[in-house]
Structure formats: structure tokens, C-alpha cells
Write a protein that holds these residues in place. Structure first.
Motif, PDB file in Angstrom:
ATOM      1  N   LYS A 667     -11.986  30.666  48.030  1.00  0.00           N
ATOM      2  CA  LYS A 667     -11.447  29.925  49.220  1.00  0.00           C
ATOM      3  C   LYS A 667     -12.545  29.722  50.375  1.00  0.00           C
ATOM      4  O   LYS A 667     -13.361  30.317  50.639  1.00  0.00           O
ATOM      5  N   THR A 668     -12.043  28.516  51.240  1.00  0.00           N
ATOM      6  CA  THR A 668     -12.756  28.487  52.397  1.00  0.00           C
ATOM      7  C   THR A 668     -12.880  29.624  53.219  1.00  0.00           C
ATOM      8  O   THR A 668     -11.893  30.360  53.511  1.00  0.00           O
ATOM      9  N   THR A 669     -14.120  29.807  53.666  1.00  0.00           N
ATOM     10  CA  THR A 669     -14.341  31.061  54.306  1.00  0.00           C
ATOM     11  C   THR A 669     -15.103  30.788  55.527  1.00  0.00           C
ATOM     12  O   THR A 669     -16.020  30.138  55.647  1.00  0.00           O
ATOM     13  N   ALA A 670     -14.776  31.549  56.853  1.00  0.00           N
ATOM     14  CA  ALA A 670     -15.269  31.528  57.920  1.00  0.00           C
ATOM     15  C   ALA A 670     -16.133  32.832  58.385  1.00  0.00           C
ATOM     16  O   ALA A 670     -15.296  33.948  58.206  1.00  0.00           O
ATOM     17  N   TYR A 671     -17.108  32.648  58.751  1.00  0.00           N
ATOM     18  CA  TYR A 671     -18.210  33.719  59.365  1.00  0.00           C
ATOM     19  C   TYR A 671     -18.431  33.413  60.644  1.00  0.00           C
ATOM     20  O   TYR A 671     -18.879  32.452  61.329  1.00  0.00           O
ATOM     21  N   VAL A 672     -17.527  34.495  61.746  1.00  0.00           N
ATOM     22  CA  VAL A 672     -17.817  34.324  63.064  1.00  0.00           C
ATOM     23  C   VAL A 672     -18.581  35.228  63.576  1.00  0.00           C
ATOM     24  O   VAL A 672     -18.201  36.483  63.378  1.00  0.00           O
ATOM     25  N   CYS A 673     -19.681  35.028  64.406  1.00  0.00           N
ATOM     26  CA  CYS A 673     -20.774  36.005  64.949  1.00  0.00           C
ATOM     27  C   CYS A 673     -20.707  35.699  66.612  1.00  0.00           C
ATOM     28  O   CYS A 673     -20.407  34.641  66.854  1.00  0.00           O
ATOM     29  N   ARG A 674     -20.889  36.958  67.114  1.00  0.00           N
ATOM     30  CA  ARG A 674     -20.512  36.715  68.582  1.00  0.00           C
ATOM     31  C   ARG A 674     -21.744  37.778  68.900  1.00  0.00           C
ATOM     32  O   ARG A 674     -21.841  38.950  68.859  1.00  0.00           O
ATOM     33  N   ASN A 675     -22.634  36.928  70.015  1.00  0.00           N
ATOM     34  CA  ASN A 675     -23.683  37.683  70.785  1.00  0.00           C
ATOM     35  C   ASN A 675     -24.605  38.505  69.543  1.00  0.00           C
ATOM     36  O   ASN A 675     -24.798  39.491  69.972  1.00  0.00           O
ATOM     37  N   PHE A 676     -24.738  37.771  68.815  1.00  0.00           N
ATOM     38  CA  PHE A 676     -26.035  38.393  67.508  1.00  0.00           C
ATOM     39  C   PHE A 676     -25.240  39.298  66.903  1.00  0.00           C
ATOM     40  O   PHE A 676     -26.190  39.996  66.098  1.00  0.00           O
ATOM     41  N   ALA A 677     -23.997  39.689  66.562  1.00  0.00           N
ATOM     42  CA  ALA A 677     -23.048  40.466  65.764  1.00  0.00           C
ATOM     43  C   ALA A 677     -22.159  39.893  65.098  1.00  0.00           C
ATOM     44  O   ALA A 677     -21.292  39.113  65.562  1.00  0.00           O
ATOM     45  N   CYS A 678     -21.938  39.738  63.911  1.00  0.00           N
ATOM     46  CA  CYS A 678     -21.116  39.061  63.209  1.00  0.00           C
ATOM     47  C   CYS A 678     -19.779  39.817  62.775  1.00  0.00           C
ATOM     48  O   CYS A 678     -19.969  40.943  62.282  1.00  0.00           O
ATOM     49  N   ASN A 679     -18.679  39.220  62.821  1.00  0.00           N
ATOM     50  CA  ASN A 679     -17.437  39.775  62.388  1.00  0.00           C
ATOM     51  C   ASN A 679     -17.164  39.733  60.613  1.00  0.00           C
ATOM     52  O   ASN A 679     -18.034  39.079  59.923  1.00  0.00           O
ATOM     53  N   LEU A 680     -16.498  40.236  60.080  1.00  0.00           N
ATOM     54  CA  LEU A 680     -16.060  40.138  58.734  1.00  0.00           C
ATOM     55  C   LEU A 680     -15.601  39.070  58.458  1.00  0.00           C
ATOM     56  O   LEU A 680     -14.861  38.171  59.184  1.00  0.00           O
ATOM     57  N   PRO A 681     -16.262  38.271  57.369  1.00  0.00           N
ATOM     58  CA  PRO A 681     -15.457  36.817  56.887  1.00  0.00           C
ATOM     59  C   PRO A 681     -13.923  36.769  56.664  1.00  0.00           C
ATOM     60  O   PRO A 681     -13.476  37.863  56.274  1.00  0.00           O
ATOM     61  N   VAL A 682     -13.414  35.622  56.968  1.00  0.00           N
ATOM     62  CA  VAL A 682     -11.954  35.529  56.850  1.00  0.00           C
ATOM     63  C   VAL A 682     -11.657  34.369  56.073  1.00  0.00           C
ATOM     64  O   VAL A 682     -12.442  33.355  56.213  1.00  0.00           O
ATOM     65  N   THR A 683     -10.673  34.311  55.259  1.00  0.00           N
ATOM     66  CA  THR A 683     -10.451  33.191  54.779  1.00  0.00           C
ATOM     67  C   THR A 683      -8.983  32.623  54.914  1.00  0.00           C
ATOM     68  O   THR A 683      -8.713  31.438  54.512  1.00  0.00           O
ATOM     69  N   GLU A 684      -8.360  33.362  56.033  1.00  0.00           N
ATOM     70  CA  GLU A 684      -6.776  32.798  56.129  1.00  0.00           C
ATOM     71  C   GLU A 684      -7.001  32.317  57.986  1.00  0.00           C
ATOM     72  O   GLU A 684      -7.656  32.928  58.480  1.00  0.00           O
ATOM     73  N   LEU A 685      -6.359  31.281  57.851  1.00  0.00           N
ATOM     74  CA  LEU A 685      -6.295  30.522  59.336  1.00  0.00           C
ATOM     75  C   LEU A 685      -5.745  31.592  60.513  1.00  0.00           C
ATOM     76  O   LEU A 685      -6.403  31.456  61.557  1.00  0.00           O
ATOM     77  N   ALA A 686      -4.644  32.260  59.971  1.00  0.00           N
ATOM     78  CA  ALA A 686      -4.037  33.373  60.956  1.00  0.00           C
ATOM     79  C   ALA A 686      -5.462  34.162  61.309  1.00  0.00           C
ATOM     80  O   ALA A 686      -5.530  34.528  62.679  1.00  0.00           O
ATOM     81  N   GLU A 687      -6.319  34.864  60.445  1.00  0.00           N
ATOM     82  CA  GLU A 687      -7.199  35.595  60.842  1.00  0.00           C
ATOM     83  C   GLU A 687      -8.390  35.111  61.850  1.00  0.00           C
ATOM     84  O   GLU A 687      -9.057  35.559  62.505  1.00  0.00           O
ATOM     85  N   LEU A 688      -8.810  33.759  61.254  1.00  0.00           N
ATOM     86  CA  LEU A 688      -9.644  32.891  62.168  1.00  0.00           C
ATOM     87  C   LEU A 688      -9.226  32.766  63.419  1.00  0.00           C
ATOM     88  O   LEU A 688      -9.943  32.893  64.503  1.00  0.00           O
ATOM     89  N   LEU A 689      -7.738  32.483  63.721  1.00  0.00           N
ATOM     90  CA  LEU A 689      -7.167  32.146  65.120  1.00  0.00           C
ATOM     91  C   LEU A 689      -7.255  33.474  65.803  1.00  0.00           C
ATOM     92  O   LEU A 689      -7.324  33.604  66.890  1.00  0.00           O
ATOM     93  N   LYS A 690      -7.186  34.736  65.003  1.00  0.00           N
ATOM     94  CA  LYS A 690      -7.125  35.805  65.885  1.00  0.00           C
ATOM     95  C   LYS A 690      -8.637  36.097  66.396  1.00  0.00           C
ATOM     96  O   LYS A 690      -8.774  36.575  67.423  1.00  0.00           O
TER      97      LYS A 690
END
Length: 696
Positions: A667-690
């Protein structure tokens, strides 16, 4: 004026610049800037009369009509000087240097810019507009020229000493103001907050904006304030931004019929504009309206951006894809004549009910609300403006009236269109169009940005990849300046994030290499305006403060920071910090003059957001994730895309750090990093929005 109708001809008739061509029929024996003029001055031992202006400059036209078209004044000029004309938009390096001279000598500047200098390009006198005859304490050309001729004939050494002193003073100021990056202040939030405080103190709470008359849009100032609001959530900052954008959109500074913004307002209410339209204003204002739309979700800001794009794509786009520079304020020799209306005209064009509605909506006056600035007398004509937002229930009616008036206006004599294509201004509009394609989900804007970029890279560039500055009438010419590179890099970075085509990111990196090789100030940090192999001028300038557009150095700082986050090359951040410290001393003294430099500093100081999307670019879930990202105001984020269906995608060569990123469960996967630290990858739009909510 059509040069072909005049009996005189001079060397400017062979030029490409519309501004220079306007003077090709003057009786003044004009030379374009070049070796021929300076060789003649040396051979005949004459000083240079340098006149700098641009095609849409009202007072340039006034001085031309009064003096340069006058046979007696022309005779005096030709006998005394070698006369040189420069289009400031073609040669910003020449204009920047001699404008600094004028400001140093007179305390102010503007166009037309008049410089008297030696055959070696050393200035000894400066001013702006000079009338034909002296009046109200302003010396006229008919008195000035004989005085200069006497000075040059009998006290030349005095003029030469003055010229030398001017250059030495300018050089000393340049070195002192640049300072040493090693000892300069570092970026911190205190400086950014001080800029916000100063702007708050200057804010016009009645009409919006940050000055009394005249009022300039200054969208890069609004962009800086929006980032401060994003950082601290201080609601009054957003209120100032919105009040200003709304007041400009309703005011006479906006063309309510054909769309697009005029250059500036001559009054404090945004009513009476200087009517010229500049490509760079449209680009920067679009970016400001788009960002505020992302921040507030209010459709009125998106609508304004769409209307500006409508104007640019309809009236300012060459069939080749390049973008024209400007439209004049004057038509038939009268400023604003194309844009204003009498009460009688509206009553004649519209039925009685619509006419009364329009007259009330636009606040028309029988005597007119448009007045001559020189006399203060009303002309009997009116500028269309709105005192209050248009009621929703009247939008359809307004649109019907707008179309009727616009169709009528098409039959009027149009202002001059300056159809030269400038690389730097095209870079700004490429950035705006690409951003508009993202935020508004409009592929037509992205496609227009790509066409303009392809035109620049195919036609306004040299075989070795270096940029040229100007294209017109089949000719690309003039070596590129820092702004050309900085603004095109900005544009193609936005194009990468709009299309995720690696070629755009690669072009940004290649142009950045050219900047490092040819513009870098290795000793003082930052970048010079002209390249190291450009035509030598008496002083090689390096600027960090903003004018009508952000400085090339400020834009390069933000470019470097974004490229560092997009590619993982940390040395770009080192270059960005050194650049900031080259100007931080001056910025600390006058922070609001360095708004875009501080915008770049905000990017460096605030928590960074690196977002990598892995998937199929055409998949619905990918499009939904990208739409969610693009709907948010995330000024310190960069977005990369890795195709999941390619074994060795091209993007890995440019951004190798994203190689480990993979799809999860196909599934399409988003990796979101903030200030040089990365969150766990997400595949659901709701999780990305969170996660985006946490970022916001």
C-alpha cells in the motif's frame, strides 16, 4: 510612442528591449551600454550621460517626452556627452550599482535614474527625473547640461576626484556592511520576533498594510508574518495578514475586470494605484494568497490566486511558454486611462437596474474618484473597487457585469506590453504556478510551469547549462545574474514537489553548482550579483536586503536549506548558515528590510518536516495522501516521492537516503520525520492526517 513615426534614428533601433526601442527615434544620439560608447567617450574625452529606466515607468515616459524627444535638449546632450540608455530589467547589475550611488548622494532613488560619469564608468553626479526647465527648486536639463559642460571643460579634475571619492566610499560601505561571517550574529528566534514586532507597530489598523501612502503589496513580508503566526499561534498576526490581503483584493490596486494586481497604491486606502502590472508582483502575491488559503481554508484566497493565474495565462504568456514582463500604466499618453470609467459609460453600457447596482457596488462618483496626482483634481472618471466584500447572492450578477465591461474595455487602446521574457521573473512565476498546481489541484497550472521551465532551459540557456537573462524577438542574450539562478532553482524545486519528476530536482542541483562556481563569495559568504567572469563594473555588488522582490541571496538561502533536506547533503546547510551570517549584522539593524532572509532563517530554526511517500503515483490512495499534504500550510516541510514499482528509480541517485523506504503491505506508505526524528510509517490517510495535525 511608436519610434517608426519619428524622423530620427539612433543605435537603439537595433536593440530588442521594448524600453530601448521606445527611444530609438529620439534625436538624442543614444548608445546601448557597451564598448562602442565607452571607446567613443575616451576618444572624444566626453563624460557619459547614463539614463536608466524601464518600459512601464511613468516618469521615464514623462522625461522622454519633455527632454529626449526635444531637439534643443538633444543637441545639448549630444554636444556635451556620450549618451547611454539602459533597461534596468535587462541589466539589474548596472542598475543596482548606480542606484546605490544615487541613494548615497541624494538620500533617495527611483526611475528614471540619471547618472553622469567618466569614460571609465566612475560616477560623479546622480539624480532621478529632471524636467526640461528648472521649476520648484528642481534643476532642469536646459540649465544642468551647460553647468556640467563647464565643469568638464574647466574643472575636470574636480569631477574626477569626486568620482574617485564616490567609488571609495561605496566600496568602504560595501565591505563594512558585509562584515565577516565568522564574527556575525547567528540566526535566532529573537531576531525573527523583533521583525514581527516592528511590523506590528507599523501596521495600519484601519486600511491594512505596513506604511502610509504609497503602499506596496510586499507579499514576502506577509509570508514572514504567516510563519511567525504558524510558530506561535498569535492570532493578531494572522488578522493583520488577512486584513491586508482582503483590503488589497477589494481595492483599486486590483483589476476587478481583467484580474491581476497593479504595482502599488499611491494612497493609504489601496484605492488609487500606479497602474502598471509586473509579472513578479503576480507571482509573489499568488504565493501569499495560496499560503493564507492553506492556513485558513477560506475560499476567497484560492479564488484570488485563480484569478491572477487567469490574467497571467491569458495576457502574459508567450506561445512558446515563456512569460512576459509587464504592462504599462499609460495608454494614449495618460496613466490609467485603460482602466477607469465614467458614470455615463456604465449607464450607457448596462441596463438601468444593473447600472445602478454597479455604480453603488463600485462606489462611483459623478465627479469621479480618480484624480490627477500632480494637481489633485478629479477627472470625472472612476476606479472600480469594492468597499465591502461582494455578497454571495450577487456573485452571478457581478460576473455578468464584469464580462460586459471587460468586453468593452478590450476595444480601448491597450497599454504597452513589455513582452521580453526575463529568466528571474519567470522563475518566480514558475514557482507560483507549480505551487498553485499543488494547492489548488489544478494540472493546468503545473503544465504552464513546466512549459515555462522548458522554454528557459531550451532557449534562454547556453550549451554548458549556464543561464542567460533575457529573451525577446528570437534572441536570448545577457549573461545570467544571481537572481536568474536563485529564482529558477526556486521554481524547479516547486516543480519537483508538484510532479515528482527527478529532472526538476536534478536541474536545481546543477544550477546550484553553477552558483557555487561563479557567484560565491568565498571570503565573505553569500553570493555576488554578477558572475566572476561577467563584464567588470567599478564594484561587484552583493545584496541581501529585499526590494520589490526578495534578494537573490535570501532566496538562495532557502534553496540551499530545501535542497539539503531533499537530498541529504548537509554541506548545503553549512553554505546556508554562512550566507545568513554574511548579512545578519545588517539584518539585526533593520530586520524588516530582510524579510525573505528571515523567512529562510525560520525554515532553518523551526522543526523540519521531511515527508517521503512510497507508492504508485497514479494510485488513488497516493493522490489522496498528496492532496492531504498539500492542503496544509507546512512551510518547513519538503516532500519526496519514491516510485514503488521501479527497482532503481532515478530519485535514488539524487536522494540516496530514501533507498530503504518501502511500501508496507503493498500500500502507499508515508514516512513523516520531524526535526530529524522519524515517526512510524503509515498506510492509512487517517493516520497521516493525525501526524499532520501533530505537525501543525
Amino acid at each position: 510612442m511608436d519610434p517608426s513615426t519619428q524622423q530620427f534614428q539612433n543605435r537603439l533601433r537595433a536593440e530588442k528591449s521594448p524600453y530601448l526601442l521606445l527611444h530609438g527615434g529620439n534625436p538624442v544620439d543614444w548608445f546601448p551600454w557597451g564598448d562602442e560608447a565607452f571607446a567613443k567617450a575616451k576618444r572624444e574625452q566626453k563624460p557619459i550621460f547614463l539614463s536608466i529606466g524601464y518600459a512601464t515607468c511613468h516618469w521615464c515616459h514623462v522625461m522622454a517626452h519633455e527632454s529626449f524627444e526635444d531637439a534643443d535638449i538633444a543637441r545639448l546632450l549630444n554636444d556635451t556627452f556620450v549618451c547611454v540608455k539602459v533597461d534596468r530589467e535587462e541589466r539589474p547589475d548596472i542598475d543596482s550599482l548606480y542606484m546605490a550611488v544615487c541613494q548615497m548622494l541624494t538620500g533617495s532613488g527611483g526611475w528614471p535614474l540619471t547618472i553622469l560619469m567618466t569614460p571609465d564608468k566612475a560616477p560623479f553626479f546622480a539624480g532621478t527625473y529632471f524636467p526640461k526647465t528648472s521649476r520648484f527648486g528642481r534643476i532642469g536639463m536646459i540649465d544642468l547640461i551647460p553647468q556640467v559642460r563647464h565643469l568638464w571643460a574647466h574643472e575636470r579634475e574636480k569631477a574626477l576626484q569626486t568620482a574617485q571619492h564616490i567609488l571609495e566610499t561605496l566600496q568602504t560601505y560595501h565591505i563594512k556592511s558585509a562584515g565577516s561571517p565568522e564574527n556575525a550574529p547567528q540566526a535566532d528566534f529573537a531576531l525573527l520576533n523583533r521583525a514581527g514586532h516592528e511590523l506590528t507597530e507599523r501596521f495600519d489598523r484601519k486600511y491594512g498594510g505596513f506604511s502610509s501612502a504609497p503602499k506596496f503589496p510586499s507579499p514576502h513580508t506577509l509570508m514572514l508574518l504567516l510563519r511567525q503566526w504558524k510558530r506561535n499561534g498569535h492570532a493578531p498576526l494572522l488578522g493583520m495578514i488577512e486584513q491586508t490581503l482582503q483590503a488589497m483584493r477589494r481595492g483599486g490596486i486590483y483589476d476587478h475586470l481583467g484580474f491581476g494586481f497593479h504595482r502599488y497604491s499611491t494612497d493609504e486606502r489601496w484605492l488609487l494605484p500606479h497602474f502598471e502590472k509586473m509579472l513578479y508582483d503576480q507571482a509573489l502575491l499568488v504565493l501569499a494568497y495560496l499560503e493564507v488559503y492553506q492556513a485558513t481554508k477560506k475560499p476567497e484566497y484560492a479564488q484570488t490566486a485563480r484569478e491572477i493565474f487567469t490574467y497571467v495565462l491569458r495576457d502574459m504568456t508567450d506561445p512558446s511558454g515563456g512569460l512576459y514582463s509587464a504592462e504599462d500604466a499609460d495608454s494614449e499618453g495618460v496613466e490609467g486611462k485603460f482602466y477607469v470609467w465614467s458614470v455615463e459609460e456604465l449607464r450607457a453600457l448596462l441596463d438601468a437596474e444593473d447600472a445602478e447596482f454597479a455604480l453603488t457596488l463600485f462606489s462611483f462618483e459623478e465627479a469621479g474618484n480618480f484624480y490627477e496626482q500632480s494637481t489633485g483634481q478629479k477627472t470625472g472618471e472612476n476606479i472600480i473597487h469594492l468597499r465591502q466584500p461582494l455578497p454571495n447572492q450577487e456573485c452571478e450578477r457581478f460576473e455578468r457585469i464584469r464580462q460586459r465591461l471587460l468586453e468593452t474595455r478590450k476595444g480601448r487602446v491597450h497599454p504597452l506590453k513589455d513582452d521580453k521574457i526575463l529568466t528571474d521573473w519567470n522563475g518566480l512565476m514558475i514557482a507560483a504556478l507549480a505551487k498553485g498546481g499543488q494547492v489548488l489541484n489544478e494540472p493546468i497550472y503545473t503544465a504552464a510551469a513546466e512549459r515555462a521551465a522548458e522554454f528557459i532551459f531550451s532557449t534562454v540557456s547556453l550549451p554548458d547549462g549556464r543561464l542567460l537573462h533575457r529573451y525577446r524577438d528570437g534572441e536570448a542574450a545577457i549573461a545570467g545574474h544571481l537572481d536568474d539562478y536563485a529564482f529558477i532553482i526556486w521554481g524547479v524545486i516547486e516543480l519537483y514537489e508538484a510532479t515528482f519528476e527527478p529532472k526538476h530536482l536534478e536541474r536545481a542541483l546543477t544550477l546550484n553548482q553553477q552558483v557555487q562556481a561563479h557567484f560565491r563569495d568565498a571570503a565573505g559568504g553569500g553570493y555576488f550579483l554578477s558572475a566572476n567572469d561577467a563584464e567588470p563594473l567599478p564594484l561587484r555588488q552583493k545584496e541581501g536586503y529585499d526590494g520589490a522582490i526578495p534578494s537573490g541571496n535570501s532566496v538562495m538561502m532557502l534553496n540551499l536549506l530545501r535542497l539539503a533536506r531533499l537530498t541529504g547533503h548537509s554541506e548545503f546547510e553549512t553554505d546556508a548558515e554562512r550566507l545568513f551570517r554574511a548579512f545578519s549584522g545588517m539584518a539585526a539593524q533593520n530586520p524588516t528590510a530582510f524579510a525573505f532572509l528571515l523567512t529562510a532563517a525560520d525554515f532553518a530554526l523551526s522543526p523540519s518536516h521531511e515527508i517521503v511517500i512510497v507508492g504508485d503515483i497514479d494510485a488513488m490512495e497516493t493522490k489522496q495522501m498528496l492532496a492531504a499534504l498539500r492542503a496544509e500550510f507546512l512551510p518547513n516541510a519538503v516532500i519526496l516521492f519514491r516510485p514503488a514499482n521501479q527497482d532503481a528509480p532515478e530519485i535514488l541517485r539524487l536522494a540516496p537516503f530514501i533507498e530503504p523506504y518501502q511500501c508496507i503491505t503493498s500500500k502507499t506508505t508515508a514516512y513523516v520525520c520531524r526535526n530529524f526524528a522519524c515517526n512510524l510509517p503509515v498506510t492509512e490517510l487517517a493516520e497521516l492526517l493525525k501526524q499532520l495535525t501533530a505537525i501543525s
